[in-house]
Design a protein around this motif. Sequence first.
Motif, PDB file in Angstrom:
ATOM      1  N   MET A   2       0.826  -1.179   0.000  1.00 49.11           N
ATOM      2  CA  MET A   2       0.000   0.000   0.000  1.00 49.11           C
ATOM      3  C   MET A   2       0.872   1.243   0.000  1.00 49.11           C
ATOM      4  SD  MET A   2      -2.871  -1.292   2.592  1.00 49.11           S
ATOM      5  CE  MET A   2      -1.842  -2.675   3.022  1.00 49.11           C
ATOM      6  N   SER A   9      -1.323 -11.547   0.577  1.00 52.01           N
ATOM      7  CA  SER A   9      -1.559 -10.618  -0.534  1.00 52.01           C
ATOM      8  C   SER A   9      -1.518 -11.336  -1.875  1.00 52.01           C
ATOM      9  CB  SER A   9      -0.531  -9.483  -0.513  1.00 52.01           C
ATOM     10  OG  SER A   9       0.758  -9.944  -0.887  1.00 52.01           O
ATOM     11  N   GLN A  57       4.111   2.412   2.912  1.00 54.89           N
ATOM     12  CA  GLN A  57       2.747   2.072   3.325  1.00 54.89           C
ATOM     13  C   GLN A  57       2.295   2.950   4.486  1.00 54.89           C
ATOM     14  OE1 GLN A  57       1.141  -2.111   4.030  1.00 54.89           O
ATOM     15  NE2 GLN A  57       1.336  -1.421   6.139  1.00 54.89           N
ATOM     16  N   ALA A  65      -1.539  -4.146   6.974  1.00 48.16           N
ATOM     17  CA  ALA A  65      -1.842  -4.827   5.717  1.00 48.16           C
ATOM     18  C   ALA A  65      -3.023  -5.780   5.882  1.00 48.16           C
ATOM     19  CB  ALA A  65      -0.611  -5.577   5.224  1.00 48.16           C
ATOM     20  N   HIS A  73       4.975  -9.067  -4.020  1.00 48.77           N
ATOM     21  CA  HIS A  73       4.171  -8.312  -3.052  1.00 48.77           C
ATOM     22  C   HIS A  73       4.586  -6.843  -3.018  1.00 48.77           C
ATOM     23  CE1 HIS A  73       2.291  -7.185   0.753  1.00 48.77           C
ATOM     24  NE2 HIS A  73       3.473  -6.844   1.218  1.00 48.77           N
ATOM     25  N   GLU A 132       1.613  -4.247  -4.417  1.00 48.42           N
ATOM     26  CA  GLU A 132       0.968  -3.370  -3.440  1.00 48.42           C
ATOM     27  C   GLU A 132       1.049  -1.901  -3.833  1.00 48.42           C
ATOM     28  OE1 GLU A 132      -0.425  -4.435   0.104  1.00 48.42           O
ATOM     29  OE2 GLU A 132      -0.885  -5.742  -1.579  1.00 48.42           O
ATOM     30  N   TRP A 176      -4.222  -1.389  -4.665  1.00 48.52           N
ATOM     31  CA  TRP A 176      -5.163  -0.677  -3.803  1.00 48.52           C
ATOM     32  C   TRP A 176      -5.365   0.771  -4.244  1.00 48.52           C
ATOM     33  CZ3 TRP A 176      -7.666  -3.969  -0.920  1.00 48.52           C
ATOM     34  CH2 TRP A 176      -7.038  -5.149  -0.527  1.00 48.52           C
TER      35      TRP A 176
END
Length: 349
Positions: A1, A75, A131, A244, A326, A330, A334
């Motif tokens: 994220m 994820s 993130q 997460a 990942h 990420e 999102w």
Amino acid sequence: MVAQIISFPEQKSSNKLAVSFRFLLSLYAIVPLCLLLLWLDSFGFDHALREALPSSPSHFLLFQILFGTPHIIASNVLLVSHDEYLHAFKSKLIAMTLFIMVFFGIGSLFIPYRALYIITACWTVYHVLKQQHGIAKAVCRLPSWAFYLQLWLSVSAGIFIYMGIFLKNSLEPGQAALVLQVASVLTAGLLLSTLVCQRRVPSRFGLYFLWANTLLVASSWYVYSQQYYFLAILMPRLVHDITAYSFYVTHDVNRHGERPQNNLFRAATAIRLPIWLVLPLLSFVLTYLLQAYGDDLVNLLLQTLFSTQIYKAVTLGFLGYLALMHYYTEAFVWAAGSPLRRYIRFSGV
């Protein structure tokens, strides 16, 4: 994220579960708890805890099972278990897979191991802190220059802290001292930057988030400087991983809570497993099986079929691939407009 994903439009009223900013902020309570533990151990128990803890979290199988790997597996499972998401990101996933194979596979024949390790370490730290700063951006409302100043000072300090911990056994005393000095200067710069940037934060709640991220890095530096390496990694790892999972669980409940839409959640419903528990439970079980038995099983098959073995084929090769995927995915899955983002809303501001 990442920073771009946290925006308040596109929230469906049918989404029953929300990601709570207040819950995410509460995760930073691990910071004062670890500091208190350090001080109690230092002044009350003559560093007995420091001597008992592993010198690196990677030496502790339980840490690997509880932190880091599970949310990486979660994820990836979330993506591959939905045909819609695979179709939406197919070209990106294929391109990144080929890049990893070429750069980290073939490239490892020519690029020194330490160089590859440092590249991966930098990407790991960037992913973790991006993130947290990305989430905080929604409530801090910093101008771009202030946001990126905070981010890059945090990431830069975090990289040197990470290298100081994980490369300490291969560094000369002078090199280790230099790494600590650089981390100290960058951490001091981050603290000064936060004092300047806090004037740009319009709310008290945003101020809490701003300082939470700064103190996460500053406390990791302090704990690292006191040689409590395990605690220095535990703090950002716990905050990052649970943050997460809050997104993954929210997505699953909002998408599959009323009517499961893929085979994984249909099977879970059939055995009466709560929707919110499916991905966390599956990811922890898979992590344990892969970490504990993956390498031995693969080498048993390779030895039986081809009379050969591959060093850490699962724990380094396969899980390393999942980690890199990942970090990459990420950054966009999102984002606003993503099919996953439709099942996320926020509360607690």
